[in-house]
Design a protein around this motif. Structure first.
Motif, short mmCIF file in Angstrom:
data_model
loop_
_atom_site.label_atom_id
_atom_site.label_comp_id
_atom_site.label_asym_id
_atom_site.label_seq_id
_atom_site.Cartn_x
_atom_site.Cartn_y
_atom_site.Cartn_z
N ALA A 1 0.78 -1.13 -0.05
CA ALA A 1 0.01 -0.11 0.01
C ALA A 1 0.93 1.38 0.07
CB ALA A 1 -1.02 0.14 1.36
N ASP A 2 1.79 1.22 0.78
CA ASP A 2 2.72 2.33 0.97
C ASP A 2 3.27 2.65 -0.30
OD1 ASP A 2 2.01 3.01 3.43
OD2 ASP A 2 3.55 2.14 4.31
N MET B 1 -3.97 8.83 -10.44
CA MET B 1 -5.38 8.47 -10.05
C MET B 1 -5.58 6.97 -9.86
SD MET B 1 -7.19 11.35 -9.53
CE MET B 1 -9.01 10.62 -9.50
N HIS B 2 -5.10 6.30 -10.56
CA HIS B 2 -5.09 4.63 -10.51
C HIS B 2 -4.38 4.22 -9.27
CE1 HIS B 2 -4.76 0.56 -11.49
NE2 HIS B 2 -3.62 0.51 -11.34
N TRP B 3 -3.04 4.77 -9.18
CA TRP B 3 -2.45 4.46 -7.98
C TRP B 3 -2.99 4.87 -6.38
CZ3 TRP B 3 -0.48 -0.11 -8.20
CH2 TRP B 3 0.11 -0.58 -9.33
N TYR B 4 -3.52 6.10 -6.59
CA TYR B 4 -3.93 6.50 -5.45
C TYR B 4 -5.29 5.77 -4.97
CZ TYR B 4 -1.42 11.01 -5.29
OH TYR B 4 -0.53 11.91 -5.11
N SER B 5 -5.82 5.24 -6.04
CA SER B 5 -7.22 4.36 -5.77
C SER B 5 -6.83 3.18 -5.40
CB SER B 5 -7.78 4.26 -7.02
OG SER B 5 -8.92 3.54 -7.02
N GLU B 6 -5.79 2.52 -5.83
CA GLU B 6 -5.16 1.17 -5.61
C GLU B 6 -4.75 1.22 -3.88
OE1 GLU B 6 -5.50 -1.96 -7.12
OE2 GLU B 6 -6.83 -0.57 -8.17
N GLY B 7 -4.07 2.22 -3.63
CA GLY B 7 -3.58 2.49 -2.50
C GLY B 7 -4.57 2.56 -1.39
N THR B 8 -5.43 3.24 -1.73
CA THR B 8 -6.64 3.26 -0.82
C THR B 8 -7.30 1.94 -0.57
OG1 THR B 8 -7.13 5.78 -1.74
CG2 THR B 8 -9.10 4.32 -0.53
N LYS B 9 -7.70 1.13 -1.64
CA LYS B 9 -8.26 -0.14 -1.56
C LYS B 9 -7.30 -1.06 -0.68
CE LYS B 9 -10.22 0.10 -6.16
NZ LYS B 9 -9.85 -0.48 -7.52
N ALA B 10 -5.83 -0.74 -0.63
CA ALA B 10 -5.03 -1.47 -0.21
C ALA B 10 -4.89 -1.19 1.55
CB ALA B 10 -3.64 -1.67 -0.67
N SER C 1 -3.92 2.43 2.47
CA SER C 1 -3.24 3.42 2.77
C SER C 1 -4.04 4.72 3.03
CB SER C 1 -2.40 3.66 1.62
OG SER C 1 -1.69 5.06 1.78
N ALA C 2 -4.04 5.41 4.16
CA ALA C 2 -4.64 6.56 4.66
C ALA C 2 -4.15 7.69 3.86
CB ALA C 2 -4.46 6.57 6.22
N GLU C 3 -2.82 7.57 3.42
CA GLU C 3 -2.25 8.74 2.92
C GLU C 3 -3.01 8.65 1.35
OE1 GLU C 3 -0.43 6.53 4.44
OE2 GLU C 3 0.77 7.64 6.13
N ALA C 4 -2.97 7.64 0.51
CA ALA C 4 -3.71 7.62 -0.64
C ALA C 4 -4.96 7.90 -0.44
CB ALA C 4 -3.30 5.90 -0.87
N LYS C 5 -5.65 7.63 0.48
CA LYS C 5 -7.14 8.28 0.37
C LYS C 5 -7.30 9.64 0.74
CE LYS C 5 -11.38 7.52 2.86
NZ LYS C 5 -12.09 6.83 4.22
N ARG C 6 -6.41 10.25 1.37
CA ARG C 6 -6.59 11.52 1.68
C ARG C 6 -6.05 12.30 0.13
NH1 ARG C 6 -4.51 10.41 6.85
NH2 ARG C 6 -2.62 10.55 6.23
N SER C 7 -5.04 11.93 -0.34
CA SER C 7 -4.34 12.44 -1.53
C SER C 7 -5.67 12.03 -2.74
CB SER C 7 -3.40 11.75 -2.06
OG SER C 7 -2.04 12.19 -1.00
N LEU C 8 -6.37 11.05 -2.69
CA LEU C 8 -7.04 10.78 -3.68
C LEU C 8 -8.39 11.65 -3.64
CD1 LEU C 8 -8.26 8.82 -6.14
CD2 LEU C 8 -9.31 7.45 -4.32
N GLU C 9 -8.69 11.91 -2.34
CA GLU C 9 -9.93 12.86 -2.28
C GLU C 9 -9.65 14.22 -2.73
OE1 GLU C 9 -10.77 12.28 1.85
OE2 GLU C 9 -11.83 10.56 1.68
#
Length: 67
Positions: free
Chosen positions: A21-22, A45-54, A56-64
């Motif tokens: 995830a990181d 966007m793809h990797w922020y989304s994948e990180g969110t699914k895995a 990663s809180a950082e990926a979720k914040r960044s995706l939003e």
């Protein structure tokens, strides 16, 4: 200190594809900022989304924020 951004990008790609995830989050940052690669919003966007699914809180914040 000097960084090899091409190597960083390569390593994050390996980790992301392995399901870490990181690494998914960091790879998205590379794509969104052009670190070691060209800026690619779609890949970011793809990797922020994948990180969110895995998980990663950082990926979720960044995706939003990135949308």
């Amino acid at each position: 200190m000097s960084y090899n951004y091409d190597e960083l990008f390569r390593c994050m790609g390996i980790g992301a594809k392995a399901g870490i995830a990181d690494a998914m989050y960091e790879l998205a940052v590379c794509y969104s900022s052009g670190i070691g690669t060209d800026i690619d919003r779609e890949q970011a966007m793809h990797w922020y989304s994948e990180g969110t699914k895995a998980g990663s809180a950082e990926a979720k914040r960044s995706l939003e924020a990135y949308q």
